[in-house]
Design a protein around this motif. Structure first.
Motif, PDB file in Angstrom:
ATOM      1  N   TRP A 182     -49.284 -25.749   2.804  1.00 17.73           N
ATOM      2  CA  TRP A 182     -49.010 -26.921   3.635  1.00 17.73           C
ATOM      3  C   TRP A 182     -47.540 -26.970   4.016  1.00 17.73           C
ATOM      4  CZ3 TRP A 182     -52.443 -30.760   5.349  1.00 17.73           C
ATOM      5  CH2 TRP A 182     -53.777 -30.563   4.952  1.00 17.73           C
ATOM      6  N   LEU A 183     -47.292 -27.204   5.289  1.00 17.84           N
ATOM      7  CA  LEU A 183     -45.947 -27.457   5.796  1.00 17.84           C
ATOM      8  C   LEU A 183     -45.754 -28.962   5.865  1.00 17.84           C
ATOM      9  CD1 LEU A 183     -43.267 -26.597   7.168  1.00 17.84           C
ATOM     10  CD2 LEU A 183     -44.502 -26.662   9.349  1.00 17.84           C
ATOM     11  N   GLN A 184     -44.684 -29.431   5.245  1.00 16.32           N
ATOM     12  CA  GLN A 184     -44.400 -30.872   5.187  1.00 16.32           C
ATOM     13  C   GLN A 184     -42.967 -31.078   5.684  1.00 16.32           C
ATOM     14  OE1 GLN A 184     -45.422 -33.976   1.736  1.00 16.32           O
ATOM     15  NE2 GLN A 184     -43.931 -32.476   1.139  1.00 16.32           N
ATOM     16  N   TRP A 185     -42.810 -31.843   6.772  1.00 18.76           N
ATOM     17  CA  TRP A 185     -41.493 -31.910   7.406  1.00 18.76           C
ATOM     18  C   TRP A 185     -41.037 -33.358   7.552  1.00 18.76           C
ATOM     19  CZ3 TRP A 185     -40.319 -27.264  10.889  1.00 18.76           C
ATOM     20  CH2 TRP A 185     -38.932 -27.153  11.109  1.00 18.76           C
ATOM     21  N   GLU A 186     -39.874 -33.636   6.970  1.00 20.91           N
ATOM     22  CA  GLU A 186     -39.277 -34.970   7.067  1.00 20.91           C
ATOM     23  C   GLU A 186     -38.930 -35.305   8.520  1.00 20.91           C
ATOM     24  OE1 GLU A 186     -38.732 -37.066   4.599  1.00 20.91           O
ATOM     25  OE2 GLU A 186     -38.737 -35.885   2.732  1.00 20.91           O
ATOM     26  N   LYS A 187     -39.012 -36.578   8.860  1.00 20.71           N
ATOM     27  CA  LYS A 187     -38.546 -37.135  10.145  1.00 20.71           C
ATOM     28  C   LYS A 187     -39.230 -36.529  11.363  1.00 20.71           C
ATOM     29  CE  LYS A 187     -33.977 -38.246   8.268  1.00 20.71           C
ATOM     30  NZ  LYS A 187     -32.512 -38.049   8.395  1.00 20.71           N
ATOM     31  N   GLN A 188     -40.393 -35.908  11.139  1.00 20.45           N
ATOM     32  CA  GLN A 188     -41.135 -35.355  12.281  1.00 20.45           C
ATOM     33  C   GLN A 188     -42.275 -36.289  12.669  1.00 20.45           C
ATOM     34  OE1 GLN A 188     -40.039 -32.759  14.121  1.00 20.45           O
ATOM     35  NE2 GLN A 188     -38.318 -33.020  12.704  1.00 20.45           N
ATOM     36  N   MET A 189     -42.607 -36.274  13.968  1.00 16.98           N
ATOM     37  CA  MET A 189     -43.642 -37.142  14.496  1.00 16.98           C
ATOM     38  C   MET A 189     -45.012 -36.482  14.427  1.00 16.98           C
ATOM     39  SD  MET A 189     -42.968 -36.879  18.601  1.00 16.98           S
ATOM     40  CE  MET A 189     -44.578 -37.528  19.030  1.00 16.98           C
ATOM     41  N   HIS A 190     -46.010 -37.279  14.620  1.00 19.45           N
ATOM     42  CA  HIS A 190     -47.409 -36.857  14.611  1.00 19.45           C
ATOM     43  C   HIS A 190     -47.623 -35.630  15.501  1.00 19.45           C
ATOM     44  CE1 HIS A 190     -51.715 -37.361  14.298  1.00 19.45           C
ATOM     45  NE2 HIS A 190     -51.850 -37.526  15.606  1.00 19.45           N
ATOM     46  N   CYS A 191     -48.232 -34.595  14.924  1.00 25.12           N
ATOM     47  CA  CYS A 191     -48.614 -33.373  15.654  1.00 25.12           C
ATOM     48  C   CYS A 191     -47.441 -32.704  16.361  1.00 25.12           C
ATOM     49  CB  CYS A 191     -49.730 -33.692  16.662  1.00 25.12           C
ATOM     50  SG  CYS A 191     -51.275 -34.169  15.879  1.00 25.12           S
ATOM     51  N   PHE A 192     -46.271 -32.690  15.722  1.00 28.69           N
ATOM     52  CA  PHE A 192     -45.077 -32.139  16.354  1.00 28.69           C
ATOM     53  C   PHE A 192     -45.199 -30.669  16.760  1.00 28.69           C
ATOM     54  CE2 PHE A 192     -44.450 -31.369  11.848  1.00 28.69           C
ATOM     55  CZ  PHE A 192     -43.833 -30.141  11.786  1.00 28.69           C
ATOM     56  N   PRO A 193     -45.990 -29.802  16.079  1.00 32.43           N
ATOM     57  CA  PRO A 193     -46.069 -28.408  16.546  1.00 32.43           C
ATOM     58  C   PRO A 193     -46.614 -28.267  17.969  1.00 32.43           C
ATOM     59  CG  PRO A 193     -46.829 -28.551  14.277  1.00 32.43           C
ATOM     60  CD  PRO A 193     -46.698 -29.960  14.781  1.00 32.43           C
ATOM     61  N   LEU A 194     -47.360 -29.266  18.444  1.00 29.67           N
ATOM     62  CA  LEU A 194     -47.897 -29.189  19.805  1.00 29.67           C
ATOM     63  C   LEU A 194     -46.803 -29.230  20.859  1.00 29.67           C
ATOM     64  CD1 LEU A 194     -51.032 -31.500  19.530  1.00 29.67           C
ATOM     65  CD2 LEU A 194     -51.039 -29.050  19.960  1.00 29.67           C
ATOM     66  N   MET A 195     -45.606 -29.643  20.481  1.00 28.80           N
ATOM     67  CA  MET A 195     -44.498 -29.728  21.425  1.00 28.80           C
ATOM     68  C   MET A 195     -43.779 -28.393  21.601  1.00 28.80           C
ATOM     69  SD  MET A 195     -44.386 -32.893  22.499  1.00 28.80           S
ATOM     70  CE  MET A 195     -42.703 -33.135  23.062  1.00 28.80           C
ATOM     71  N   PHE A 196     -44.316 -27.326  21.020  1.00 26.96           N
ATOM     72  CA  PHE A 196     -43.603 -26.038  21.029  1.00 26.96           C
ATOM     73  C   PHE A 196     -43.320 -25.543  22.436  1.00 26.96           C
ATOM     74  CE2 PHE A 196     -47.778 -24.319  21.804  1.00 26.96           C
ATOM     75  CZ  PHE A 196     -47.530 -23.149  22.503  1.00 26.96           C
ATOM     76  N   SER A 197     -44.251 -25.810  23.381  1.00 27.97           N
ATOM     77  CA  SER A 197     -44.085 -25.296  24.745  1.00 27.97           C
ATOM     78  C   SER A 197     -42.940 -25.973  25.488  1.00 27.97           C
ATOM     79  CB  SER A 197     -45.384 -25.463  25.537  1.00 27.97           C
ATOM     80  OG  SER A 197     -45.747 -26.827  25.644  1.00 27.97           O
ATOM     81  N   HIS A 198     -42.415 -27.069  24.902  1.00 30.85           N
ATOM     82  CA  HIS A 198     -41.269 -27.766  25.505  1.00 30.85           C
ATOM     83  C   HIS A 198     -39.938 -27.290  24.906  1.00 30.85           C
ATOM     84  CE1 HIS A 198     -44.005 -30.541  27.547  1.00 30.85           C
ATOM     85  NE2 HIS A 198     -44.683 -30.575  26.422  1.00 30.85           N
ATOM     86  N   GLY A 199     -40.018 -26.291  24.023  1.00 31.50           N
ATOM     87  CA  GLY A 199     -38.806 -25.691  23.478  1.00 31.50           C
ATOM     88  C   GLY A 199     -38.144 -26.466  22.359  1.00 31.50           C
ATOM     89  N   ILE A 200     -38.820 -27.461  21.778  1.00 31.85           N
ATOM     90  CA  ILE A 200     -38.248 -28.227  20.664  1.00 31.85           C
ATOM     91  C   ILE A 200     -38.223 -27.338  19.418  1.00 31.85           C
ATOM     92  CG2 ILE A 200     -38.446 -30.308  19.264  1.00 31.85           C
ATOM     93  CD1 ILE A 200     -37.881 -30.807  22.242  1.00 31.85           C
ATOM     94  N   HIS A 201     -37.052 -27.206  18.809  1.00 29.26           N
ATOM     95  CA  HIS A 201     -36.862 -26.247  17.712  1.00 29.26           C
ATOM     96  C   HIS A 201     -37.895 -26.431  16.598  1.00 29.26           C
ATOM     97  CE1 HIS A 201     -35.013 -23.880  14.545  1.00 29.26           C
ATOM     98  NE2 HIS A 201     -35.024 -24.959  13.774  1.00 29.26           N
ATOM     99  N   GLU A 202     -38.044 -27.647  16.091  1.00 34.27           N
ATOM    100  CA  GLU A 202     -38.951 -27.874  14.960  1.00 34.27           C
ATOM    101  C   GLU A 202     -40.406 -27.623  15.362  1.00 34.27           C
ATOM    102  OE1 GLU A 202     -35.288 -30.379  14.308  1.00 34.27           O
ATOM    103  OE2 GLU A 202     -36.596 -29.856  15.997  1.00 34.27           O
ATOM    104  N   ALA A 203     -40.733 -27.917  16.613  1.00 37.57           N
ATOM    105  CA  ALA A 203     -42.094 -27.673  17.080  1.00 37.57           C
ATOM    106  C   ALA A 203     -42.397 -26.173  17.123  1.00 37.57           C
ATOM    107  CB  ALA A 203     -42.288 -28.297  18.452  1.00 37.57           C
ATOM    108  N   VAL A 204     -41.445 -25.397  17.613  1.00 35.56           N
ATOM    109  CA  VAL A 204     -41.609 -23.938  17.648  1.00 35.56           C
ATOM    110  C   VAL A 204     -41.746 -23.397  16.223  1.00 35.56           C
ATOM    111  CG1 VAL A 204     -40.519 -21.745  18.263  1.00 35.56           C
ATOM    112  CG2 VAL A 204     -40.383 -23.695  19.840  1.00 35.56           C
ATOM    113  N   ALA A 205     -40.893 -23.894  15.326  1.00 37.41           N
ATOM    114  CA  ALA A 205     -40.957 -23.445  13.931  1.00 37.41           C
ATOM    115  C   ALA A 205     -42.281 -23.840  13.291  1.00 37.41           C
ATOM    116  CB  ALA A 205     -39.785 -24.037  13.145  1.00 37.41           C
TER     117      ALA A 205
END
Length: 340
Positions: free
Chosen positions: A301-324
């Motif tokens: 499980w990946l658990q990330w502080e201060k991240q919003m709901h379903c943040f990996p879906l934002m990867f296509s917008h170039g957000i660092h944490e979403a890409v990671a």
């Protein structure tokens, strides 16, 4: 008056490995502020979908990344992804098949971000046949209708998997994560009841910020509520009421946290996922991970502080944490396909 206590976090155990991260970039923080302002518009429900599986329109952005073929099984529309340079029948012969259930409050169609995530899986996980499932949606297909229909679909997945010697990964985000977990419990329990001989067709589950308890009774929800940029207690309670249909919110067929999770260990199914700690669904998700651990279920499980709901879906917008986050998911799924 709400007592603001530190939200719970999951910790690594003998069977559950937790990757806990704390950083948040300035760009990520800025995006969350913008999303919070427009959250009511983002979450606004469109026209109700008719009963049954919606036939979807593939976004042009996804078509640029992959070949996507529509097909139907048990009157449910599915969308198979493959690389443009692959022979058209190539995905059907792959040993690992991933079925993705997109979030959307159990009432919304997949967004462009969901299609692009499946395209990313297709491009970066050549060992998998990737499929997006268009499951029936509320209000015209509430849970007691939709989930029963999806379970019929699973029987076909299982039959084909046994015939082809293939393994299944069930994946999804938010509402789709809930369905992936529920279908995993159904499949693992069926495997045990049928005899438990051999390996279960389900190899693993990947649940991204899943809804796991429709009762929404966890007091830590109120701690996270003011921190969540997009969801709220009010929103998740409305979604649960709109989805449940004839079932009680405490029914394990709705709330996987209330099911017997030992079926995963008995069937050898690994349960992986992502938790964003500024998500009102996260307190129950953390408790769910704890219960998996108590049942000695294996998972990462990946658990990330201060991240919003379903943040990996934002990867296509170039957000660092979403890409990671997206890369973390891909790496876990790659390892799952390589395990004996």
């Amino acid at each position: 008056m709400v007592t603001h206590r530190p939200p719970p976090i999951a910790v690594s155990t003998a069977t559950i490995k937790v990757d806990h991260r704390e950083s948040r970039s300035a760009a990520n923080h800025a995006v969350q502020k913008v999303i919070k302002v427009f959250s009511s518009l983002i979450l606004k429900a469109g026209e109700p979908e008719p009963a049954g599986s919606p036939q979807l329109t593939v976004p042009s952005a996804a078509k640029k990344e992959c070949r996507i073929v529509e097909y139907q099984v048990e009157e449910i529309f599915l969308y198979r992804f493959s690389k443009a340079d692959e022979p058209e029948d190539s995905p059907k012969s792959k040993r690992h098949k991933l079925f993705y259930f997109a979030g959307g409050g159990f009432r919304g169609r997949p967004t462009k971000e969901h299609w692009l995530l499946c395209a990313e899986f297709c491009s970066n996980m050549p060992q998998y046949e990737v499929n997006l499932v268009s499951y029936p949606l509320a209000p015209n297909s509430p849970a007691h209708v939709s989930i029963t229909h999806i379970q019929r679909l699973y029987h076909i997945f299982e039959k084909e998997g046994k015939a082809q010697g293939s393994r299944i990964t069930l994946a999804g985000d938010s509402a789709g994560g809930n369905i992936a977990l529920l279908l995993g419990i159904f499949g693992a329990s069926k495997h045990i009841q049928d005899s438990g001989d051999g390996e279960c067709v389900i190899e693993s589950i990947m649940a991204i910020c899943p809804a796991v308890d429709h009762r929404n009774e966890n007091p830590h929800i109120d701690t996270i509520d003011p921190l969540d940029p997009i969801l709220s207690r009010k929103v998740i309670e409305e979604v649960s009421e709109g989805w449940k249909g004839e079932w009680l919110l405490s029914d394990p067929r709705l709330s996987p946290i209330l099911a017997d999770l030992s079926c995963f260990k008995q069937a050898g199914v690994k349960v992986d996922g992502v938790i964003a700690l500024h998500d009102v669904l996260s307190p129950d998700a953390v408790e769910f991970v704890n219960r998996l651990s108590e049942s000695e279920v294996e998972g990462e499980w990946l658990q990330w502080e201060k991240q919003m709901h379903c943040f990996p879906l934002m990867f296509s917008h170039g957000i660092h944490e979403a890409v990671a986050g997206k890369d973390w998911i891909v790496n876990v799924l790659r390892r799952r396909s390589q395990s004996p």
